[in-house]
Enzyme design. Structure first.
Site, PDB file in Angstrom:
ATOM      1  N   TYR A 141     -25.415  58.951   8.053  1.00 46.02           N
ATOM      2  CA  TYR A 141     -24.939  57.995   7.103  1.00 46.02           C
ATOM      3  C   TYR A 141     -24.799  58.202   5.613  1.00 46.02           C
ATOM      4  CZ  TYR A 141     -24.350  53.483   4.652  1.00 46.02           C
ATOM      5  OH  TYR A 141     -24.049  52.417   3.788  1.00 46.02           O
TER       6      TYR A 141
ATOM      7  N   ASN B 236     -26.773  53.451  -4.868  1.00 48.09           N
ATOM      8  CA  ASN B 236     -27.684  52.871  -4.034  1.00 48.09           C
ATOM      9  C   ASN B 236     -29.110  52.698  -4.585  1.00 48.09           C
ATOM     10  OD1 ASN B 236     -28.701  53.148  -0.690  1.00 48.09           O
ATOM     11  ND2 ASN B 236     -27.405  51.121  -1.239  1.00 48.09           N
TER      12      ASN B 236
ATOM     13  N   TYR C  33     -53.317  17.512 -24.423  1.00 52.18           N
ATOM     14  CA  TYR C  33     -53.534  18.890 -23.707  1.00 52.18           C
ATOM     15  C   TYR C  33     -52.908  19.777 -24.359  1.00 52.18           C
ATOM     16  CZ  TYR C  33     -55.170  16.024 -19.538  1.00 52.18           C
ATOM     17  OH  TYR C  33     -55.979  15.268 -18.668  1.00 52.18           O
TER      18      TYR C  33
ATOM     19  N   GLU D 257     -24.772  43.110   5.507  1.00 45.45           N
ATOM     20  CA  GLU D 257     -25.868  42.949   4.606  1.00 45.45           C
ATOM     21  C   GLU D 257     -26.073  41.483   4.471  1.00 45.45           C
ATOM     22  OE1 GLU D 257     -23.577  44.894   1.433  1.00 45.45           O
ATOM     23  OE2 GLU D 257     -23.674  46.870   2.561  1.00 45.45           O
TER      24      GLU D 257
ATOM     25  N   HIS E 280     -16.383  50.583  -5.942  1.00 42.54           N
ATOM     26  CA  HIS E 280     -17.701  49.743  -6.184  1.00 42.54           C
ATOM     27  C   HIS E 280     -17.689  49.466  -7.632  1.00 42.54           C
ATOM     28  CE1 HIS E 280     -18.330  50.694  -1.891  1.00 42.54           C
ATOM     29  NE2 HIS E 280     -19.734  50.265  -2.239  1.00 42.54           N
TER      30      HIS E 280
ATOM     31  N   ARG F  89     -55.485  21.375 -26.457  1.00 39.74           N
ATOM     32  CA  ARG F  89     -56.984  21.538 -25.596  1.00 39.74           C
ATOM     33  C   ARG F  89     -56.660  22.607 -24.499  1.00 39.74           C
ATOM     34  NH1 ARG F  89     -59.290  17.391 -22.072  1.00 39.74           N
ATOM     35  NH2 ARG F  89     -57.927  16.139 -23.275  1.00 39.74           N
TER      36      ARG F  89
ATOM     37  N   PHE G 239     -33.635  49.838  -0.940  1.00 34.35           N
ATOM     38  CA  PHE G 239     -32.557  49.216  -1.892  1.00 34.35           C
ATOM     39  C   PHE G 239     -32.729  47.627  -1.980  1.00 34.35           C
ATOM     40  CE2 PHE G 239     -30.425  50.016   2.025  1.00 34.35           C
ATOM     41  CZ  PHE G 239     -30.158  48.491   2.505  1.00 34.35           C
TER      42      PHE G 239
END
Length: 501
Positions: free
Chosen positions: A49, A191, A276, A408, A79, A279, A323
């Site tokens: 791959y 990646n 508060y 994915e 990409h 404090r 990834f």
């Protein structure tokens, strides 16, 4: 700075982000061995791959040996599809450095020239133009890292003095050779979690100074409202045992020690307990400190991690899922909670200061209320920012949208989780700036009494840039000047605790 892969510290990452380092790698043996294994796989016939197959849903598509280099080039071009404003130079520097550190660990199969190209770009001050939007934080930060890689190849764009310019011309100007990719190298470069991690790390570094300043603003407000320092007694915090709370309470004690304002109302004060927002500062700020420190641990680990796919080991290449940026997403979401709460309690202190029924100061911190509005609407601005932070603090990590034709099918949304932190920090910096102005105005009403030495020093520094407001004047420029001081860390509490080593 000697780059020791797997051993970057937060202090080193801060120097990297600021561009105050020059990176060198001494040991190339792991890189060379890993690259040799990929070269062997590329020359063989077995499908591997990312080496001789397509990507994502196209992983079963075999690629001919004479097209392996074109495969990597096409990957980067296809990409690089990010949109939006560019990532800041600080973030891009972190991306360059952490990607180099990750590849240099020797599990990614890239040649030494790839790592050296990243280091040379960093050292030369080359800043790729990386659009901030377009990653879902799984399969790696593909689009941002593709833009970074395309610029290194001379086909993308660079950020030059804030302007978008062709990368090739900037590479030539800096004497950098365009990077040419071999088998698997494009995939290894895009990646990984380096974009989301860089965004989150930069936010963490920014928040550290903001947090320290919010401690100072809270102490100044306490004295302006003539609050009690009793709630900061070490015994209270010791019996609870929360480390951040214990450390923060100690900072408040140091900030308030020796205040003549506090001494003036130690006896005869009819109030039994403060609100508060005064404090419970150690409890709230201490919890934020603990969250930030946990996030720092996660992000430092991620900055040192190997997060591409597949990974190259001694005897094999294995596909996995490093990834997937879920750790970064969770860390960013926890940081968002801490940032929002620092702003939220500061906004409540501003509201308390302008309310004479609680603060015992003039209404809206102006001597002639009615004719003058004082800090009335400055508080509205703080409230608007605090409310905006509440929406931004919604966890990004609970969302997931399948991509790549459902290959994915679960993603982290870490890149947005980290990116939105910067808007929250800007909002909170302005809230703290408004609180500082209001608290300083409250101190002015108590003159000639003096606060503690640390608080008086902060008051004097603030007043050097932002004048008192006995009558209404154009306040927005004062808020911006005070916010600039907050962002620059000029008004930090002395001795404030840091987020990590």
């Amino acid at each position: 700075m000697k780059l020791i892969p797997g051993h970057l510290t937060l202090a080193q990452l801060a120097d990297i982000a600021a561009g105050q380092a020059r990176l060198e790698l001494d040991d190339w043996s792991a890189v060379d061995a890993s690259a040799a294994r990929v070269a062997t796989a590329a020359a063989g016939d077995a499908p591997v791959y990312g080496v001789n197959t397509g990507f994502g849903k196209l992983a079963s598509t075999r690629i001919a040996k004479d097209q392996l280099a074109a495969l990597q080039l096409n990957l980067i071009r296809s990409h690089a599809v990010g949109v939006g404003a560019p990532m800041s130079p600080d973030v891009v520097r972190l991306m360059l450095a952490t990607k180099a550190a990750s590849l240099a660990r020797g599990y990614s199969g890239v040649r030494g020239v790839v790592v050296q190209s990243l280091l040379d770009a960093f050292n030369a001050g080359f800043i790729p133009y990386v659009p901030a939007q377009g990653s879902v934080g799984a399969s790696g930060d593909l689009a941002p890292l593709a833009h970074l890689t395309l610029a290194l190849m001379g086909e993308g764009e660079a950020l030059v003095k804030g302007q978008r310019m062709p990368a090739r011309g900037e590479l030539d100007r800096l004497g950098l050779a365009p990077l040419t990719l071999a088998a698997k190298e494009g995939l290894a470069l895009i990646n990984g979690t380096q974009a989301s991690t860089a965004l989150a790390l930069h936010a963490l570094l920014r928040f550290e100074g903001l947090f320290a300043t919010a401690l100072a603003s809270g102490a100044m407000t306490l004295d302006a409202a003539r609050g009690s320092d009793g709630p900061f007694d070490a015994r209270i915090h010791a019996v609870r045992g929360q480390p951040g709370q214990i450390e923060v309470a100690a900072v408040y004690r140091e900030l308030l020690a020796g205040s003549a304002i506090r001494a003036s109302h130690r006896e005869g004060d009819e109030r039994v307990q403060d609100p508060y927002c005064l404090r419970c500062q150690p409890q709230v700020m201490g919890a934020a400190l603990d969250q930030a420190r946990h996030a720092a641990q996660v992000l430092i680990r991620e900055a040192n991690a190997v997060t591409d796919n597949p990974l190259v080991f001694d005897d094999t290449m294995i596909s996995g899922g490093n990834f997937h940026a879920e750790p970064v997403a969770f860390a960013a979401d926890n940081l968002a909670l801490a940032i929002a709460e620092v702003g939220a309690i500061a906004e409540r202190r501003i509201a308390m200061l302008i309310d004479p029924g609680i603060s015992r100061l003039p209404p809206f911190l102006t001597a002639d209320a009615g004719l003058h509005s004082g800090f009335m609407i400055a508080h509205v601005t703080a409230a608007a920012l605090a409310s905006e932070n509440k929406s931004l603090a919604h966890p990004a990590s609970v969302d997931s949208l399948p991509t790549s034709a459902n290959q994915e099918d679960h993603v982290s949304m870490a890149t947005f989780a980290a990116r939105r932190l910067h808007a929250m920090i800007d909002n909170t910096a302005h809230i703290v700036a408004i609180e500082l102005l209001a608290a300083a105005q409250g101190i002015d009403f108590l003159r000639p009494l003096q606060s503690s030495a640390p608080v008086e020093a902060l008051h004097t520094r603030l007043r050097a840039d932002c004048a008192s407001m006995p009558a209404d004047h154009y306040l927005a420029p004062d808020i911006e000047r005070a916010a600039a001081l907050v962002q620059a860390g000029v008004l930090k509490a002395p001795g404030a605790p840091g987020f990590g080593g």
